[in-house]
Design a protein around this motif. Structure first.
Motif, PDB file in Angstrom:
ATOM      1  N   HIS A 222       5.344 148.346 -19.713  1.00  0.00           N
ATOM      2  CA  HIS A 222       5.434 149.625 -20.422  1.00  0.00           C
ATOM      3  C   HIS A 222       6.243 150.648 -19.621  1.00  0.00           C
ATOM      4  N   ALA A 223       5.929 150.792 -18.339  1.00  0.00           N
ATOM      5  CA  ALA A 223       6.597 151.811 -17.519  1.00  0.00           C
ATOM      6  C   ALA A 223       8.090 151.536 -17.390  1.00  0.00           C
ATOM      7  N   HIS A 226       9.751 152.424 -20.633  1.00  0.00           N
ATOM      8  CA  HIS A 226       9.857 153.891 -20.756  1.00  0.00           C
ATOM      9  C   HIS A 226      11.050 154.397 -19.959  1.00  0.00           C
ATOM     10  N   GLY A 236      11.735 161.948 -23.050  1.00  0.00           N
ATOM     11  CA  GLY A 236      10.553 161.309 -22.501  1.00  0.00           C
ATOM     12  C   GLY A 236       9.349 161.373 -23.406  1.00  0.00           C
ATOM     13  N   ALA A 239       9.741 158.840 -26.125  1.00  0.00           N
ATOM     14  CA  ALA A 239       9.510 157.498 -25.601  1.00  0.00           C
ATOM     15  C   ALA A 239       8.019 157.229 -25.447  1.00  0.00           C
ATOM     16  N   ASP A 240       7.265 158.234 -25.001  1.00  0.00           N
ATOM     17  CA  ASP A 240       5.807 158.087 -24.876  1.00  0.00           C
ATOM     18  C   ASP A 240       5.187 157.671 -26.198  1.00  0.00           C
ATOM     19  N   LEU A 243       6.304 154.105 -27.552  1.00  0.00           N
ATOM     20  CA  LEU A 243       5.706 152.986 -26.826  1.00  0.00           C
ATOM     21  C   LEU A 243       4.207 152.886 -27.083  1.00  0.00           C
ATOM     22  N   GLN A 244       3.525 154.016 -27.233  1.00  0.00           N
ATOM     23  CA  GLN A 244       2.103 153.967 -27.573  1.00  0.00           C
ATOM     24  C   GLN A 244       1.896 153.346 -28.951  1.00  0.00           C
TER      25      GLN A 244
END
Length: 283
Positions: A222-223, A226, A236, A239-240, A243-244
């Motif tokens: 995940h990181a 991101h 950002g 992107a959070d 991805l969630q």
């Protein structure tokens, strides 16, 4: 005269093509009119010349991506110039039932704000309005193209994350009906999706079949995903959220809406069809 903003974009271009093919007069708002290459019957006009763009316009397609810092700069003169109908490219993210998580979602908030401003301007000026609410665009996978062209490997998180990607031609088909008054009444459309739920790895498989290439999914943390998204230009906070949502949708089929067929009378185009239509982007 119909004005299409974002006329060279993923939805704007097929919309312009559809409208001109049906014999409508179209003006395409674009940052680079000299490079727009719009079809015959469409006139490109510079995005910073709104007076010329709005002259004689009766219907307006509003893509907020062309006015990310606010649609007021277009809505006010549109109302003053007598535009009768506005169709906005919104998002299914504004519909609570379409969002599987309770998130602080800046994408949804942006579209809610845009919708509210359109409705306010329309009410004040007597304009008809329609909000298009598509889910994931199939064209989002064009972000994979560079990596796949280079070495045939997609490095991304959550191979099993599901979505129901919608073909941009289906969004354009609904938009054309709305702009020409063929959809009943004011209001938002149903959520618009593609006809099937597919995991990311299934989308990649269909791209491999369309291109005749061997393509491989390399799942990354995940990181790392991101960081890659931010490096590619995604804010950002966006992107959070993305991805969630992807993490939540692993092995969870996405809801498929019948909205496209209900509104156009034709079934939505499959992702396999989209892959065939865009095969050269991945070779």
């Amino acid at each position: 005269m119909i004005l299409v903003t974002g006329a060279t974009g993923n939805v704007g271009r097929p919309l312009v093509e559809r409208l001109t093919a049906a014999g409508h007069k179209v003006r395409g708002l674009t940052r680079s009119p000299d490079r727009a290459r719009l079809p015959d019957g469409a006139v490109p006009v510079a995005a910073d010349d709104l007076d010329a763009a709005l002259d004689g316009v009766s219907a307006l397609f509003l893509n907020p991506a062309a006015f990310w810092h606010g649609t007021g700069e277009l809505l006010r003169p549109a109302a003053e110039r007598g535009v009768q109908r506005v169709v906005t490219l919104s998002s299914s993210s504004v519909v609570p039932s379409a969002m599987p998580l309770e998130l602080d979602n800046p994408i949804a908030e942006h579209h809610r704000t845009m919708e509210a401003r359109v409705e306010e301007a329309a009410a004040a000026a007597g304009m008809a309005w329609t909000h298009l609410r598509p889910g994931m665009f199939a064209t989002n996978t064009l972000a994979w193209a560079e990596s796949l062209r280079r070495d045939g490997v997609l490095r991304a998180a959550y191979a099993g994350a599901h979505a129901a990607p919608i073909h941009e031609d289906d969004i354009a088909a609904v938009a054309a009906l709305a702009l020409t008054g063929e959809l009943p009444g004011d209001g938002p459309t149903p959520v618009l999706t593609g006809p099937e739920s597919l995991a990311q790895e299934d989308q990649l498989r269909l791209l491999a079949e369309a291109t005749g290439r061997t393509l491989r999914f390399e799942e990354i943390p995940h990181a790392e995903a991101h960081a890659d998204m931010v490096a590619a230009g995604t804010p950002g906070e966006f992107a959070d959220v993305l991805l969630q949502l992807a993490a939540h949708s692993v092995d969870v089929p996405a809801e498929v809406s019948p909205g496209v067929e209900q509104l156009t009378g034709s079934p939505g185009r499959s992702f396999a069809q989209w892959a065939r239509d865009h095969v050269e982007d991945f070779r």
